[in-house]
Design an enzyme around this catalytic site. Structure first.
Site, PDB file in Angstrom:
ATOM      1  N   LYS A 165     -57.578  85.745  12.950  1.00 57.10           N
ATOM      2  CA  LYS A 165     -58.166  84.932  14.026  1.00 57.10           C
ATOM      3  C   LYS A 165     -57.519  85.286  15.366  1.00 57.10           C
ATOM      4  O   LYS A 165     -58.192  85.380  16.389  1.00 57.10           O
ATOM      5  CB  LYS A 165     -57.969  83.436  13.725  1.00 57.10           C
ATOM      6  CG  LYS A 165     -58.817  82.949  12.549  1.00 57.10           C
ATOM      7  CD  LYS A 165     -58.439  81.536  12.122  1.00 57.10           C
ATOM      8  CE  LYS A 165     -59.130  81.148  10.832  1.00 57.10           C
ATOM      9  NZ  LYS A 165     -58.810  79.786  10.369  1.00 57.10           N
ATOM     10  N   ASP A 207     -62.517  73.902  15.255  1.00 56.55           N
ATOM     11  CA  ASP A 207     -62.891  74.030  13.837  1.00 56.55           C
ATOM     12  C   ASP A 207     -64.056  73.098  13.493  1.00 56.55           C
ATOM     13  O   ASP A 207     -64.690  73.259  12.453  1.00 56.55           O
ATOM     14  CB  ASP A 207     -61.704  73.641  12.943  1.00 56.55           C
ATOM     15  CG  ASP A 207     -60.923  74.841  12.435  1.00 56.55           C
ATOM     16  OD1 ASP A 207     -61.553  75.887  12.164  1.00 56.55           O
ATOM     17  OD2 ASP A 207     -59.697  74.729  12.302  1.00 56.55           O
ATOM     18  N   GLN A 265     -54.143  75.339  10.981  1.00 56.46           N
ATOM     19  CA  GLN A 265     -54.592  76.023   9.754  1.00 56.46           C
ATOM     20  C   GLN A 265     -54.359  75.133   8.526  1.00 56.46           C
ATOM     21  O   GLN A 265     -53.291  74.553   8.357  1.00 56.46           O
ATOM     22  CB  GLN A 265     -53.845  77.356   9.608  1.00 56.46           C
ATOM     23  CG  GLN A 265     -54.284  78.223   8.438  1.00 56.46           C
ATOM     24  CD  GLN A 265     -55.705  78.764   8.561  1.00 56.46           C
ATOM     25  OE1 GLN A 265     -56.262  78.877   9.648  1.00 56.46           O
ATOM     26  NE2 GLN A 265     -56.311  79.101   7.441  1.00 56.46           N
TER      27      GLN A 265
HETATM   28  N1  GUN Z   1     -58.286  77.099   5.951  1.00 58.46           N
HETATM   29  C1  GUN Z   1     -59.271  77.785   5.350  1.00 58.46           C
HETATM   30  N2  GUN Z   1     -60.326  77.942   6.190  1.00 58.46           N
HETATM   31  C2  GUN Z   1     -59.985  77.328   7.330  1.00 58.46           C
HETATM   32  C3  GUN Z   1     -60.644  77.157   8.575  1.00 58.46           C
HETATM   33  O1  GUN Z   1     -61.787  77.585   8.792  1.00 58.46           O
HETATM   34  N3  GUN Z   1     -59.956  76.477   9.537  1.00 58.46           N
HETATM   35  C4  GUN Z   1     -58.718  75.979   9.305  1.00 58.46           C
HETATM   36  N4  GUN Z   1     -58.130  75.301  10.302  1.00 58.46           N
HETATM   37  N5  GUN Z   1     -58.079  76.116   8.163  1.00 58.46           N
HETATM   38  C5  GUN Z   1     -58.714  76.799   7.193  1.00 58.46           C
END
Ligand code: GUN
Length: 281
Positions: free
Chosen positions: A53, A120, A97
């Site tokens: 990311k 998110d 995350q």
């Molecule tokens: N853990 C797995 N996928 C995601 C996501 O799309 N966003 C976040 N914040 N954590 C994750």
């Protein structure tokens, strides 16, 4: 010929558009678009996702504010960090995350994020806005699936969409986004009786259960569009929730794993971050 839906291709096009938007935002405001990325603990898969990311952000010119915290971080400390990021004008989006360590109440942390910075789309506020059909930041994976369907010109209106999985971050919002586009939507889950029979009714099948190759040939209607959200580790590497080899010849279009929905989730994150920045103006 079955169409192989190429998430890498569409995600690259989104990144290009976002890069242009980020540049325009900078020209108009003198500000750089900023994303705060918070990782708690040492989960190796999370560390990989976060790195990818951040690489996407670097590519499109989004500044990242990186915080790594030890696994034993107290919940109050994390909540205080979120408060600080909420108040920081350089930060337009906040990503915490998941999963968080077991002693931390995920719900409390996520809902502490200001809805306007919740890139998110996980807060109760933004999930509720989808329910109301209002605008707001929408969960990245369901949004990425919708973008893929749009890009490939797949009709949704009047179609029967079957979503397998009822998670808060994928299955439920996915169902609502499909409903918003006038699909007839069925949500399946682990207690659904005769899952293959329900899946076989799907014109659009979205698999988001997190069980390696759960859905086989008996789950696919001839000509169906198959969207596989699953990313599961198996002896043969990464596999989806759909058994690709048997589903591909039956489907009219299908996403591979990897290279289907995964890159779109990340692309929607940077798009949401740009949107969050633009919405501050
Ligand atoms: N853990 C797995 N996928 C995601 C996501 O799309 N966003 C976040 N914040 N954590 C994750």
């Amino acid at each position: 010929m079955t169409v192989k839906i190429d998430g890498n291709l569409v995600a690259a096009a989104v990144r290009k558009e976002v890069a242009e938007g980020v540049q325009t935002f900078h020209n108009q405001t003198g500000q750089q678009v900023g994303l705060a990325v918070v990782l708690v603990g040492e989960d190796p898969a999370s560390a990989v996702y976060v790195r990818m990311k951040e690489a996407d952000c670097a590519e499109v010119g989004i500044r990242t504010f990186d915080t790594r915290l030890p696994a034993d971080t107290a919940q109050d400390e994390l909540l205080t960090l979120v408060d600080e990021l909420n108040a920081d004008a350089r930060v337009h989006g906040i990503l915490v995350q998941l999963p968080l360590p077991a002693h931390i109440d995920e719900e409390a942390v996520i809902n502490r994020i200001a809805p306007s910075k919740d890139v998110d789309g996980f807060t109760a506020s933004n999930l509720g806005r989808i329910m109301r059909g209002a605008c707001g930041l929408r969960a990245c994976t369901p949004l990425g699936v919708m973008r893929l369907l749009e890009h490939y010109g797949i009709d949704i209106e009047g179609k029967h969409a079957v979503v397998v999985g009822r998670s808060t971050i994928v299955g439920k919002p996915q169902s609502l986004l499909l409903l918003e586009k006038n699909a007839t939507v069925t949500i399946c889950h682990s207690r659904t009786a005769d899952l293959p029979a329900v899946c076989r009714q799907a014109d659009i099948l979205v698999a988001a259960v997190g069980r390696a190759q759960l859905l086989g040939a008996d789950c696919i209607k001839p000509g169906a569009v198959v969207i596989d959200v699953g990313i599961n580790r198996s002896d043969s590497g990464l596999v989806g929730d759909v058994d690709y080899a048997v589903a591909e010849p039956i489907a009219s279009a299908i996403t591979p794993v990897p290279g289907g929905v995964g890159p779109m989730t990340r692309a929607m994150l940077i798009e949401n971050t740009l949107q969050a920045a633009q919405d501050t103006q």
